[in-house]
Write an enzyme that holds these catalytic residues in place. Sequence first.
Site, short mmCIF file in Angstrom:
data_model
loop_
_atom_site.label_atom_id
_atom_site.label_comp_id
_atom_site.label_asym_id
_atom_site.label_seq_id
_atom_site.Cartn_x
_atom_site.Cartn_y
_atom_site.Cartn_z
N SER A 272 20.02 5.87 -5.25
CA SER A 272 21.15 5.21 -5.93
C SER A 272 22.35 4.92 -5.04
CB SER A 272 21.59 6.04 -7.15
OG SER A 272 20.69 5.83 -8.22
N LYS B 170 29.31 7.83 -3.94
CA LYS B 170 28.11 7.62 -4.75
C LYS B 170 27.08 8.68 -4.38
CE LYS B 170 25.75 5.62 -7.91
NZ LYS B 170 25.28 6.97 -8.30
N THR B 171 26.46 9.25 -5.40
CA THR B 171 25.33 10.16 -5.19
C THR B 171 24.03 9.35 -5.27
OG1 THR B 171 25.25 10.67 -7.54
CG2 THR B 171 26.48 12.19 -6.13
N GLY B 172 22.96 9.96 -4.81
CA GLY B 172 21.65 9.34 -4.91
C GLY B 172 20.57 10.40 -4.92
#
Length: 252
Positions: free
Chosen positions: A61, A199-201
């Site tokens: 993501s 942003k995390t992913g």
Amino acid sequence: MKYLGLLAIWALSADIYALENEIERLYKANNVEGAILIESADGKLKYQYNVNNKESFIPASTFKIPNTLIILEEGLIKDSSEVIAWDGVEREYAPWNKDQTLKTAFKYSCVWCYQRYAKKVGDLKYHKYLKDFDYGNQLTGREITRFWLDGDLRVSVKDQISFLRKLYVENLPIQKQHIKTLKNIMLSESNSQIKIWSKTGWSGKDGWYVGYLVINNQTWFFANHIEIKQSSDLALRKKLTLEAFRILNIVQ
């Protein structure tokens, strides 16, 4: 004078080495396999642990950062508040099971939202954007709605920061208004002391936390990739990053 300059460089290098050793101990204490890179905006200070520039990973993501720009530039959605109608399909993550906006889709990593637009962007345009952005290995794969999740796209920790730098200074072939919209969506923490755009992913074993923060009028870029072995590891993506910043005495 030359000797004093060399001595100052040696002292700085020794200090960086000592701090990086502390970051290494942090990861080992949490039994985490990972790599982190932290850089000052001017590029003069760089702290890293276990970074291998030849090693790259599925962006998961975190690709929503460039993907949001692409969707906006293609005119597929007007702004961060336009409604993305839910298709009525119940999914495993409750926040996805309702209408979204670009802002909530980014925040909750709404996969179906971005997959809907990926079909409209198409493979040819994605390849052009990836090349123009110089993003990772610039590959997609056979399935246009999943190439950032389990397709051929790969990015290194260094690649992540390289792209974030272009985003920060708005040096991308994207209209400025769209870059500003993305930045507004990415702002995840804001108070009188610190601002964080992030942003995390997560996809399979690949866990990410990437972005940049501003504190005391200084900007720092970060990219943290860790191997996810169990669901409890997900919290470590952000936790270890902020702990590393505390070790460096950047964040209190």
